[in-house]
Design a protein around this motif. Structure first.
Motif, PDB file in Angstrom:
ATOM      1  N   GLN A  93       0.811  -0.864   0.053  1.00 38.96           N
ATOM      2  CA  GLN A  93       0.098   0.415   0.300  1.00 38.96           C
ATOM      3  C   GLN A  93       0.892   1.219  -0.262  1.00 38.96           C
ATOM      4  N   LYS A  94       2.027   1.137   0.374  1.00 40.84           N
ATOM      5  CA  LYS A  94       2.982   2.803   0.999  1.00 40.84           C
ATOM      6  C   LYS A  94       3.527   2.776  -0.533  1.00 40.84           C
ATOM      7  N   ARG A  95       4.225   1.739  -1.108  1.00 38.23           N
ATOM      8  CA  ARG A  95       4.039   1.995  -2.375  1.00 38.23           C
ATOM      9  C   ARG A  95       3.604   1.920  -3.307  1.00 38.23           C
ATOM     10  N   GLU A  96       1.359   1.957  -3.321  1.00 36.99           N
ATOM     11  CA  GLU A  96       1.080   1.536  -4.574  1.00 36.99           C
ATOM     12  C   GLU A  96       0.849   3.663  -3.744  1.00 36.99           C
ATOM     13  N   ASN A  97       0.683   3.606  -2.854  1.00 33.40           N
ATOM     14  CA  ASN A  97       0.800   5.430  -3.339  1.00 33.40           C
ATOM     15  C   ASN A  97       1.629   6.349  -3.575  1.00 33.40           C
ATOM     16  N   GLN A  98       2.912   5.710  -3.049  1.00 29.00           N
ATOM     17  CA  GLN A  98       4.010   6.460  -3.494  1.00 29.00           C
ATOM     18  C   GLN A  98       4.117   6.535  -5.382  1.00 29.00           C
ATOM     19  N   PHE A  99       3.142   6.073  -5.694  1.00 30.83           N
ATOM     20  CA  PHE A  99       2.729   5.951  -7.664  1.00 30.83           C
ATOM     21  C   PHE A  99       1.886   6.866  -7.487  1.00 30.83           C
ATOM     22  N   LYS A 100       0.821   6.687  -6.522  1.00 28.21           N
ATOM     23  CA  LYS A 100      -0.092   7.953  -7.183  1.00 28.21           C
ATOM     24  C   LYS A 100       0.578   9.803  -6.822  1.00 28.21           C
ATOM     25  N   GLY A 101       1.031   9.438  -5.751  1.00 23.97           N
ATOM     26  CA  GLY A 101       1.747  11.052  -4.766  1.00 23.97           C
ATOM     27  C   GLY A 101       2.471  11.438  -5.918  1.00 23.97           C
ATOM     28  N   ASN A 102       3.095  10.724  -6.970  1.00 22.07           N
ATOM     29  CA  ASN A 102       3.992  11.347  -7.706  1.00 22.07           C
ATOM     30  C   ASN A 102       4.116  10.508  -8.894  1.00 22.07           C
ATOM     31  N   LYS A 103       4.111  11.967  -9.930  1.00 26.07           N
ATOM     32  CA  LYS A 103       4.078  11.386 -11.216  1.00 26.07           C
ATOM     33  C   LYS A 103       5.222  11.132 -11.714  1.00 26.07           C
ATOM     34  N   LYS A 104       6.611  11.681 -11.327  1.00 26.54           N
ATOM     35  CA  LYS A 104       7.771  11.620 -11.570  1.00 26.54           C
ATOM     36  C   LYS A 104       8.440   9.930 -12.028  1.00 26.54           C
ATOM     37  N   ILE A 105       7.452   9.323 -10.795  1.00 20.53           N
ATOM     38  CA  ILE A 105       8.133   7.911 -11.088  1.00 20.53           C
ATOM     39  C   ILE A 105       7.663   7.474 -11.969  1.00 20.53           C
ATOM     40  N   PRO A 106       7.653   6.501 -12.592  1.00 22.08           N
ATOM     41  CA  PRO A 106       7.064   6.304 -13.482  1.00 22.08           C
ATOM     42  C   PRO A 106       6.181   4.573 -13.196  1.00 22.08           C
ATOM     43  N   TYR A 107       5.103   4.261 -13.561  1.00 19.52           N
ATOM     44  CA  TYR A 107       4.661   3.432 -12.615  1.00 19.52           C
ATOM     45  C   TYR A 107       4.693   1.389 -12.911  1.00 19.52           C
ATOM     46  N   VAL A 108       5.381   0.870 -11.865  1.00 14.42           N
ATOM     47  CA  VAL A 108       5.347  -0.096 -11.885  1.00 14.42           C
ATOM     48  C   VAL A 108       4.722  -1.322 -11.436  1.00 14.42           C
ATOM     49  N   ALA A 109       3.990  -2.522 -12.356  1.00 19.20           N
ATOM     50  CA  ALA A 109       3.199  -3.271 -11.833  1.00 19.20           C
ATOM     51  C   ALA A 109       3.921  -3.661 -10.451  1.00 19.20           C
ATOM     52  N   PRO A 110       3.277  -4.814  -9.100  1.00 22.80           N
ATOM     53  CA  PRO A 110       3.744  -4.584  -8.287  1.00 22.80           C
ATOM     54  C   PRO A 110       4.598  -6.648  -8.511  1.00 22.80           C
ATOM     55  N   GLU A 111       3.938  -7.030  -9.535  1.00 25.22           N
ATOM     56  CA  GLU A 111       4.725  -8.166  -9.504  1.00 25.22           C
ATOM     57  C   GLU A 111       5.676  -8.440 -10.918  1.00 25.22           C
ATOM     58  N   GLN A 112       6.467  -6.774 -10.936  1.00 22.23           N
ATOM     59  CA  GLN A 112       7.953  -6.125 -11.621  1.00 22.23           C
ATOM     60  C   GLN A 112       8.486  -5.414 -10.984  1.00 22.23           C
ATOM     61  N   ASP A 113       7.597  -4.944  -9.538  1.00 22.10           N
ATOM     62  CA  ASP A 113       8.255  -3.521  -8.488  1.00 22.10           C
ATOM     63  C   ASP A 113       9.682  -4.387  -8.105  1.00 22.10           C
ATOM     64  N   PRO A 114      10.922  -3.565  -8.492  1.00 21.16           N
ATOM     65  CA  PRO A 114      11.443  -4.633  -7.892  1.00 21.16           C
ATOM     66  C   PRO A 114      11.975  -4.225  -6.049  1.00 21.16           C
ATOM     67  N   VAL A 115      11.253  -3.003  -5.704  1.00 24.84           N
ATOM     68  CA  VAL A 115      11.820  -2.912  -4.017  1.00 24.84           C
ATOM     69  C   VAL A 115      10.385  -3.976  -3.745  1.00 24.84           C
ATOM     70  N   LEU A 116       9.348  -4.499  -4.002  1.00 23.03           N
ATOM     71  CA  LEU A 116       8.449  -5.122  -3.906  1.00 23.03           C
ATOM     72  C   LEU A 116       9.224  -6.669  -3.869  1.00 23.03           C
ATOM     73  N   ASN A 117      10.037  -7.140  -5.486  1.00 27.66           N
ATOM     74  CA  ASN A 117      10.801  -8.173  -4.888  1.00 27.66           C
ATOM     75  C   ASN A 117      11.660  -8.489  -3.989  1.00 27.66           C
ATOM     76  N   ASP A 118      11.622  -7.422  -3.312  1.00 29.24           N
ATOM     77  CA  ASP A 118      13.437  -7.391  -2.727  1.00 29.24           C
ATOM     78  C   ASP A 118      12.604  -7.463  -1.361  1.00 29.24           C
ATOM     79  N   PHE A 119      11.481  -7.272  -1.217  1.00 31.22           N
ATOM     80  CA  PHE A 119      11.073  -7.630   0.451  1.00 31.22           C
ATOM     81  C   PHE A 119      11.007  -9.080   0.290  1.00 31.22           C
TER      82      PHE A 119
END
Length: 318
Positions: A93-119
């Motif tokens: 949810q925190k990662r999803e809010n980061q994508f919503k609040g900042n348009k400069k960060i390109p959206y990445v699907a949860p299954e391909q997100d490297p941050v979520l994958n590391d976690f």
């Protein structure tokens, strides 16, 4: 070696270089050699799948030791705990809010997100280790191996008692130094607080003195009508307590006899300058009569005789 031999060797090398140049020219003419950088190609060796030799090599590097010495396990993942599941949902949810609040960060699907994958990868490591520990302890108990140190466990120290005594002395000296520095720090802090309180008290006293001097100046100039500010008032319980008033038994007010005597003798203060001057009322005879004054004596006083009558009275006495 003679000069003739050296010349013969130089001539042989020149003949060899000429022969190599001729071969290169012939290869270039035939199209075998192309212009540009030429590298000698090595013969490629195709890999050979030899299972027998591979198994022999694997057998040679395998540690032939009992399982108690190796403690290797191959098991499934442990079931995820509710705490980890909630933590993972919060992270997503925190990662999803980061994508919503900042348009400069390109959206990445949860299954391909490297941050979520590391976690998620860290959680998989945790679950794998948890399952291995549970299964390993169970197997050790089945084999009769203790996994906890007994209460009466005795181990011989690798260092001598003299060495341990020296270490103990060093540790005690360090503790004493720390305690001494702490006491010094506390004394320094108390001294600093004491100086601060003393400075505040001095400043308050100076402020009160300046205020009293200002009030005296105002009284002299006639801006104040009394000297009540000279009374040493003390504040107690949120109320001002005058110096001449004390509390008796039962909380009743009692007047100090010394203060009452001074009040009877000197009065209660107030404006005294110019109090004997005449004004319109006193000059017309409407004002209060003073004792022994020219405008008449006090109540029951005798009237002063005239000058001639005083002279006659004086001559009679002779």
């Amino acid at each position: 070696m003679t000069d003739f031999d050296a010349r013969s060797e130089d001539s042989d090398s020149s003949y060899v270089s000429y022969d190599e140049d001729d071969e290169l020219r012939e290869a270039l003419a035939k199209g075998v050699l192309k212009p540009g950088l030429n590298v000698i190609a090595k013969k490629r060796v195709d890999p050979v799948n030899n299972p027998i030799k591979l198994k022999a090599a694997l057998e040679s590097i395998i540690l032939k030791a009992p399982w108690v010495e190796r403690l290797d396990l191959v098991n499934e993942l442990a079931p995820i705990t509710p705490e980890l599941a909630i933590q993972m949902e919060k992270h997503e949810q925190k990662r999803e809010n980061q994508f919503k609040g900042n348009k400069k960060i390109p959206y990445v699907a949860p299954e391909q997100d490297p941050v979520l994958n590391d976690f998620k990868r860290e959680i998989l490591f945790h679950r794998q280790a948890q399952a291995a520990v549970v299964e390993g302890i169970k197997r050790l108990h089945d084999m009769g191996v203790q996994t906890k140190r007994p209460d009466d466990y005795f181990a011989e120290m690798a260092k001598t008692d003299e060495h341990m005594q020296r270490i103990r002395k060093v540790l005690l000296a360090k503790q004493e130094g720390i305690a001494k520095s702490e006491r010094t720090r506390q004394l320094r802090e108390q001294r600093r607080i004491g100086k601060l309180i003393q400075r505040q008290t001095t400043e308050k006293r100076d402020e009160e003195r300046r205020k009293m001097l200002d009030d005296i100046k105002k009284f002299r100039k006639g801006k104040l009508s009394n000297l009540d500010f000279l009374d040493d008032d003390e504040e107690g319980g949120g109320k001002k307590k005058k110096k001449g008033t004390v509390r008796g038994a039962g909380g009743k007010k009692q007047v100090n006899s010394k203060r009452a005597a001074k009040n009877a003798k000197f009065g209660y203060g107030g404006k005294k300058k110019g109090s004997k001057r005449n004004d319109k009322k006193s000059s017309m005879g409407d004002g209060p009569k003073r004792k022994g004054g020219a405008g008449g004596g006090g109540a029951g006083g005798k009237k002063r005789l005239g000058k001639s009558r005083r002279a006659q009275t004086k001559n009679r006495g002779k």
